[in-house]
Write a protein that holds these residues in place. Structure first.
Motif, mmCIF file in Angstrom:
data_model
loop_
_atom_site.group_PDB
_atom_site.id
_atom_site.type_symbol
_atom_site.label_atom_id
_atom_site.label_comp_id
_atom_site.label_asym_id
_atom_site.label_seq_id
_atom_site.Cartn_x
_atom_site.Cartn_y
_atom_site.Cartn_z
ATOM 1 N N GLU A 43 2.631 1.764 -14.664
ATOM 2 C CA GLU A 43 3.949 1.396 -15.174
ATOM 3 C C GLU A 43 4.962 1.139 -14.054
ATOM 4 O O GLU A 43 6.050 0.603 -14.301
ATOM 5 C CB GLU A 43 4.484 2.482 -16.114
ATOM 6 N N LYS A 44 4.618 1.507 -12.832
ATOM 7 C CA LYS A 44 5.486 1.282 -11.680
ATOM 8 C C LYS A 44 5.082 0.041 -10.869
ATOM 9 O O LYS A 44 5.726 -0.284 -9.871
ATOM 10 C CB LYS A 44 5.467 2.503 -10.751
ATOM 11 N N TYR A 45 4.036 -0.641 -11.311
ATOM 12 C CA TYR A 45 3.563 -1.801 -10.546
ATOM 13 C C TYR A 45 4.625 -2.891 -10.459
ATOM 14 O O TYR A 45 4.719 -3.608 -9.456
ATOM 15 C CB TYR A 45 2.286 -2.367 -11.175
ATOM 16 N N ASP A 46 5.428 -3.055 -11.524
ATOM 17 C CA ASP A 46 6.473 -4.073 -11.512
ATOM 18 C C ASP A 46 7.475 -3.794 -10.398
ATOM 19 O O ASP A 46 7.907 -4.716 -9.677
ATOM 20 C CB ASP A 46 7.192 -4.100 -12.859
ATOM 21 N N LEU A 47 7.842 -2.531 -10.243
ATOM 22 C CA LEU A 47 8.752 -2.139 -9.171
ATOM 23 C C LEU A 47 8.121 -2.389 -7.808
ATOM 24 O O LEU A 47 8.795 -2.868 -6.875
ATOM 25 C CB LEU A 47 9.113 -0.658 -9.322
ATOM 26 N N VAL A 48 6.832 -2.116 -7.680
ATOM 27 C CA VAL A 48 6.148 -2.267 -6.402
ATOM 28 C C VAL A 48 6.125 -3.719 -5.955
ATOM 29 O O VAL A 48 6.452 -4.032 -4.803
ATOM 30 C CB VAL A 48 4.707 -1.703 -6.486
ATOM 31 N N TRP A 49 5.758 -4.643 -6.852
ATOM 32 C CA TRP A 49 5.651 -6.031 -6.394
ATOM 33 C C TRP A 49 7.014 -6.637 -6.106
ATOM 34 O O TRP A 49 7.151 -7.457 -5.186
ATOM 35 C CB TRP A 49 4.826 -6.885 -7.355
ATOM 36 N N ARG A 50 8.028 -6.216 -6.859
ATOM 37 C CA ARG A 50 9.370 -6.744 -6.582
ATOM 38 C C ARG A 50 9.920 -6.187 -5.267
ATOM 39 O O ARG A 50 10.535 -6.911 -4.472
ATOM 40 C CB ARG A 50 10.316 -6.429 -7.741
ATOM 41 N N LEU A 51 9.706 -4.915 -5.016
ATOM 42 C CA LEU A 51 10.138 -4.328 -3.742
ATOM 43 C C LEU A 51 9.363 -4.913 -2.566
ATOM 44 O O LEU A 51 9.910 -5.053 -1.464
ATOM 45 C CB LEU A 51 9.964 -2.806 -3.771
ATOM 46 N N SER A 52 8.105 -5.244 -2.787
ATOM 47 C CA SER A 52 7.303 -5.854 -1.715
ATOM 48 C C SER A 52 7.920 -7.170 -1.265
ATOM 49 O O SER A 52 7.962 -7.470 -0.068
ATOM 50 C CB SER A 52 5.863 -6.078 -2.198
ATOM 51 N N PHE A 53 8.406 -7.955 -2.224
ATOM 52 C CA PHE A 53 9.124 -9.176 -1.868
ATOM 53 C C PHE A 53 10.467 -8.846 -1.217
ATOM 54 O O PHE A 53 10.832 -9.418 -0.185
ATOM 55 C CB PHE A 53 9.367 -10.045 -3.105
ATOM 56 N N ALA A 54 11.214 -7.929 -1.840
ATOM 57 C CA ALA A 54 12.583 -7.646 -1.391
ATOM 58 C C ALA A 54 12.632 -7.148 0.050
ATOM 59 O O ALA A 54 13.544 -7.504 0.811
ATOM 60 C CB ALA A 54 13.230 -6.623 -2.323
ATOM 61 N N LEU A 55 11.679 -6.336 0.456
ATOM 62 C CA LEU A 55 11.694 -5.798 1.820
ATOM 63 C C LEU A 55 11.473 -6.885 2.871
ATOM 64 O O LEU A 55 11.781 -6.684 4.048
ATOM 65 C CB LEU A 55 10.639 -4.700 1.959
ATOM 66 N N GLY A 56 10.976 -8.029 2.436
ATOM 67 C CA GLY A 56 10.861 -9.155 3.354
ATOM 68 C C GLY A 56 12.200 -9.736 3.757
ATOM 69 O O GLY A 56 12.279 -10.588 4.662
ATOM 70 N N LEU A 57 13.293 -9.282 3.118
ATOM 71 C CA LEU A 57 14.632 -9.741 3.462
ATOM 72 C C LEU A 57 15.133 -9.147 4.773
ATOM 73 O O LEU A 57 16.008 -9.734 5.427
ATOM 74 C CB LEU A 57 15.619 -9.358 2.357
ATOM 75 N N ILE A 58 14.607 -8.009 5.167
ATOM 76 C CA ILE A 58 15.177 -7.284 6.308
ATOM 77 C C ILE A 58 15.212 -8.116 7.587
ATOM 78 O O ILE A 58 16.274 -8.242 8.213
ATOM 79 C CB ILE A 58 14.431 -5.956 6.519
ATOM 80 N N PRO A 59 14.086 -8.718 8.031
ATOM 81 C CA PRO A 59 14.158 -9.486 9.289
ATOM 82 C C PRO A 59 15.102 -10.689 9.235
ATOM 83 O O PRO A 59 15.955 -10.838 10.123
ATOM 84 C CB PRO A 59 12.704 -9.909 9.522
ATOM 85 N N PRO A 60 15.008 -11.581 8.217
ATOM 86 C CA PRO A 60 15.905 -12.741 8.246
ATOM 87 C C PRO A 60 17.382 -12.385 8.130
ATOM 88 O O PRO A 60 18.229 -13.010 8.774
ATOM 89 C CB PRO A 60 15.434 -13.601 7.070
ATOM 90 N N VAL A 61 17.703 -11.378 7.324
ATOM 91 C CA VAL A 61 19.108 -10.976 7.192
ATOM 92 C C VAL A 61 19.625 -10.391 8.504
ATOM 93 O O VAL A 61 20.756 -10.639 8.917
ATOM 94 C CB VAL A 61 19.270 -9.974 6.034
ATOM 95 N N SER A 62 18.772 -9.623 9.186
ATOM 96 C CA SER A 62 19.194 -8.957 10.419
ATOM 97 C C SER A 62 19.456 -9.939 11.553
ATOM 98 O O SER A 62 20.205 -9.621 12.485
ATOM 99 C CB SER A 62 18.142 -7.924 10.846
ATOM 100 N N ILE A 63 18.864 -11.128 11.526
ATOM 101 C CA ILE A 63 19.054 -12.084 12.620
ATOM 102 C C ILE A 63 20.035 -13.199 12.266
ATOM 103 O O ILE A 63 20.314 -14.054 13.107
ATOM 104 C CB ILE A 63 17.709 -12.716 13.046
ATOM 105 N N LEU A 67 0.827 -1.203 0.000
ATOM 106 C CA LEU A 67 0.000 0.000 0.000
ATOM 107 C C LEU A 67 0.864 1.256 0.000
ATOM 108 O O LEU A 67 0.654 2.178 -0.811
ATOM 109 C CB LEU A 67 -0.912 -0.013 1.238
ATOM 110 N N LEU A 68 1.864 1.303 0.872
ATOM 111 C CA LEU A 68 2.739 2.481 0.939
ATOM 112 C C LEU A 68 3.576 2.629 -0.328
ATOM 113 O O LEU A 68 3.806 3.753 -0.802
ATOM 114 C CB LEU A 68 3.650 2.379 2.160
ATOM 115 N N LEU A 69 4.028 1.499 -0.877
ATOM 116 C CA LEU A 69 4.808 1.562 -2.117
ATOM 117 C C LEU A 69 3.965 2.097 -3.270
ATOM 118 O O LEU A 69 4.455 2.887 -4.105
ATOM 119 C CB LEU A 69 5.365 0.184 -2.461
ATOM 120 N N LEU A 70 2.718 1.679 -3.332
ATOM 121 C CA LEU A 70 1.820 2.202 -4.372
ATOM 122 C C LEU A 70 1.640 3.701 -4.231
ATOM 123 O O LEU A 70 1.612 4.441 -5.225
ATOM 124 C CB LEU A 70 0.471 1.497 -4.295
ATOM 125 N N LEU A 71 1.501 4.165 -3.007
ATOM 126 C CA LEU A 71 1.354 5.604 -2.778
ATOM 127 C C LEU A 71 2.640 6.345 -3.151
ATOM 128 O O LEU A 71 2.588 7.459 -3.683
ATOM 129 C CB LEU A 71 0.998 5.870 -1.316
#
Length: 507
Positions: free
Chosen positions: A225-245, A214-218
Motif C-alpha cells: 500500500e506504500k508503493y505509490d509513495l515510493v515510486w513518486r518519491l523516487s522521481f521527486a528525489l531526482g529534483l535535488i541535483p538540478p535545483v541545487s545547480i 531500494l532504500l525507500l522500500l525498506l
C-alpha cells in the motif's frame, strides 16, 4: 565590509573590455578576478580561475549524474507500477513509458546543440535545467481520470524530462571543455576531469537510480500500500541535483572561447563543416553508438545473475543486485581518465574496447564452464563492464568535444550523442532475438565482435587533436575565409553577472 556580488562563475571567463584591460594582472598569475562593488567602488582580488573551473566540473557532473539517475530510475519504478497496476500497464504502455525518456533525450541533444551555439551556453544550461525540473515535477504528480490517463501523463512528463536531460550533453560538454581551456594546468588534466563529469557522474546516477527505490522500500517496510509513495518519491528525489545547480547556472559568465570564436545568431555553413570534420564526426558518433550498443548486456545479464541466486521472487533482492552490478562501472572512469591524459583519447578508447572484446570472447567461449562458478562469473562480468568505462565510457564525450571548433561544438556534440542513443535503442531490440536464438553466450560473442569494431574505428578514424581549443578555432576561421565565408566572430552582446570583471592572461 561593503556587500559584494561575488559570482561562482563557471570558468567561462569574460574577456576584459575597454579600459579594464589596461590594468591587467601584474603578479604573474593567470586568471585573477577583480570583483567590484559597483555602488561603493571597493575592490577585492581573488585567485578565481582554477576554482571556477573546478566548480564548472562539479556542477556539470551533478547535471549529468542527475540525468543518469532519471534515466535509470524508471526501470525500477516500473517494477512497482507492474505490481500496482497489472491491468493498466499493458505492453504498449510499458514500451512507451520506457522509451519516452530516450526519445526526449534525442530531441534535447539535437535541439540544445543548436541553442548552445546560437544563443550561448548559459541559455542552454538554464533551459535544460528548467525542463528537467518541470518533467520531474510532472512525473511525481502524475494523475488522470483513470489509470490509463495517469500513465499517459507520466509518459508525456518523462518525455519533457528527457528533453532537458538530453540537452545536458551538448551544453555541459561544450561548457566544461571551454572552462578547462581557461587554465593551462586544468587543460593538462582535461581527460580526467571529463571522465569524472561524463562517466563517473552518470555511473553514480545509475547506482542511485536503483539504490533510492531500494532504500525507500525498506523505509516503508515493503508494504504494497506504500508503493505509490515510493515510486513518486523516487522521481521527486531526482529534483535535488538540478535545483541545487540552478542558481549557479543562472549566474554563469561567458567563456573566453565563446566570446572570441562563436557564430552567435548567424547562419552556419553546415556543408563546409561536414566537409572539414567528417572524420571526427564519423569516428566519435560511431564509437559512441557502439559503446551504448554494447552496454545493453547489463539489462540482459543482470537477469542471469538474479536467477542464479533465486532472486526472481524478491523485489528487494532484484533491486539490490542491480545496484551491485552498476557499481562495477565506477572504477572505469578513474583508470580511463588517467590514461586519457597520459596516452591520449584515441589510444585509451581503442585499448578499452580491445580489452573488453578479449574478455567478452573469453566469457562467451567458456560461458557454460564459468557460469556454474557464480562468484567467478560475477567478477568477470563486472570487469567486462569496467573495461567499457575505461575506454569509450571515459573518452567519447571528450572526443566529441575537442574535435570541433567552438562555433559548432554544441551542435556536433548534440549530433554525436543523439546517434549514440539510437545505438542504445537499436541494441535493445537486436539483443532480444540474439539471446532468444543463441542465448546469453551468443550475446557476449556478438557484443565482443562490436567491441573489436569499436577499437578499430577509435584507433584509425578518430584523429589526434591539439589540447588548446583556440588552435582549432583559428583553423576553422581560416578555412571559412579561404572558402569565401564571412562571419562576425564572437559574442559582444551577452552581459556577464553584475560586478564581475575578469583580468586574465592567455595560458
Amino acid at each position: 565590509m561593503a556587500s559584494m556580488d561575488v559570482v561562482p562563475v563557471s570558468s567561462d571567463h569574460n574577456a576584459v573590455q575597454g579600459s579594464d584591460q589596461a590594468d591587467g594582472t601584474k603578479d604573474g598569475v593567470s586568471g585573477v578576478v577583480e570583483v567590484l562593488d559597483l555602488e561603493e567602488g571597493e575592490a577585492q582580488k581573488s585567485f578565481y580561475s582554477k576554482g571556477s573551473v573546478i566548480m564548472m566540473v562539479i556542477f556539470s557532473g551533478l547535471a549529468i549524474g542527475s540525468d543518469g539517475y532519471n534515466a535509470a530510475v524508471i526501470g525500477n519504478v516500473e517494477l512497482l507500477l507492474a505490481i500496482l497496476y497489472p491491468e493498466s500497464l499493458t505492453s504498449s504502455i510499458y514500451t512507451r513509458l520506457s522509451n519516452a525518456f530516450l526519445i526526449g533525450m534525442i530531441v534535447g541533444m539535437l535541439m540544445f546543440g543548436v541553442v548552445a551555439d546560437q544563443l550561448g551556453r548559459k541559455t542552454g544550461a538554464v533551459a535544460t535545467t528548467a525542463l528537467l525540473v518541470l518533467g520531474i515535477v510532472l512525473s511525481t504528480a502524475a494523475k488522470g481520470t483513470d489509470e490509463t490517463g495517469m500513465f499517459w501523463m507520466l509518459i508525456i512528463a518523462r518525455g519533457i524530462a528527457g528533453v532537458g536531460a538530453g540537452g545536458e550533453y551538448p551544453v555541459s560538454g561544450a561548457g566544461a571543455a571551454e572552462a578547462s581551456d581557461e587554465n593551462k594546468g586544468m587543460r593538462k588534466h582535461r581527460g580526467f576531469m571529463f571522465a569524472m563529469i561524463a562517466d563517473l557522474s552518470a555511473s553514480l546516477g545509475y547506482v542511485f537510480g536503483g539504490l533510492v527505490p531500494l532504500l525507500l522500500l525498506l523505509c516503508v517496510g515493503q508494504k504494497k500500500e506504500k508503493y505509490d509513495l515510493v515510486w513518486r518519491l523516487s522521481f521527486a528525489l531526482g529534483l535535488i541535483p538540478p535545483v541545487s545547480i540552478f542558481w549557479f547556472r543562472y549566474k554563469m559568465a561567458v567563456s573566453t572561447a565563446y566570446r572570441k570564436a562563436s557564430m552567435r545568431r548567424q547562419k552556419v555553413p553546415y556543408l563546409l563543416a561536414i566537409k572539414r570534420y567528417w572524420r571526427p564526426l564519423l569516428g566519435a558518433s560511431s564509437t559512441w553508438f557502439l559503446y551504448n550498443w554494447i552496454a545493453i548486456p547489463f539489462g540482459i545479464f543482470s537477469g542471469t545473475i538474479t536467477n542464479r541466486v533465486n532472486a526472481g521472487d524478491s523485489l528487494i533482492t532484484n533491486l539490490g543486485w542491480g545496484v551491485v552490478i552498476n557499481c562495477f562501472y565506477i572504477p572505469g572512469p578513474f583508470i580511463g581518465g588517467y590514461l586519457s591524459d597520459k596516452i591520449g583519447r584515441r589510444k585509451t578508447m581503442a585499448l578499452g574496447f580491445a580489452m573488453q572484446a578479449v574478455l567478452g570472447f573469453v566469457l562467451g567461449g567458456a560461458y557454460h564452464k564459468i557460469v556454474p562458478i557464480f562468484p567467478l562469473f560475477v567478477v568477470m562480468y563486472g570487469v567486462f563492464l569496467t573495461l567499457g568505462e575505461v575506454g569509450p565510457g571515459s573518452t567519447v564525450v571528450l572526443a566529441s568535444s575537442e574535435s570541433f571548433p567552438t562555433a559548432i561544438r554544441g551542435q556536433m556534440m548534440g549530433l554525436c550523442s543523439a546517434i549514440s542513443k539510437a545505438g542504445a535503442a537499436i541494441g535493445t531490440q537486436v539483443f532480444i532475438p540474439i539471446t532468444s536464438g543463441a542465448g546469453d553466450q551468443g550475446a557476449f560473442l556478438v557484443g565482443s565482435a562490436f567491441a573489436v569494431l569499436g577499437a578499430l574505428i577509435a584507433f584509425f578514424v578518430i584523429p589526434d587533436v591539439g589540447r588548446r581549443l583556440e588552435d582549432e578555432d583559428e583553423n576553422w576561421k581560416k578555412y571559412l575565409e579561404e572558402n569565401g565565408w564571412v562571419a562576425d566572430w564572437g559574442d559582444n552582446e551577452t552581459k556577464d553577472p553584475r560586478g564581475v570583471v575578469i583580468n586574465q592572461r592567455s595560458s
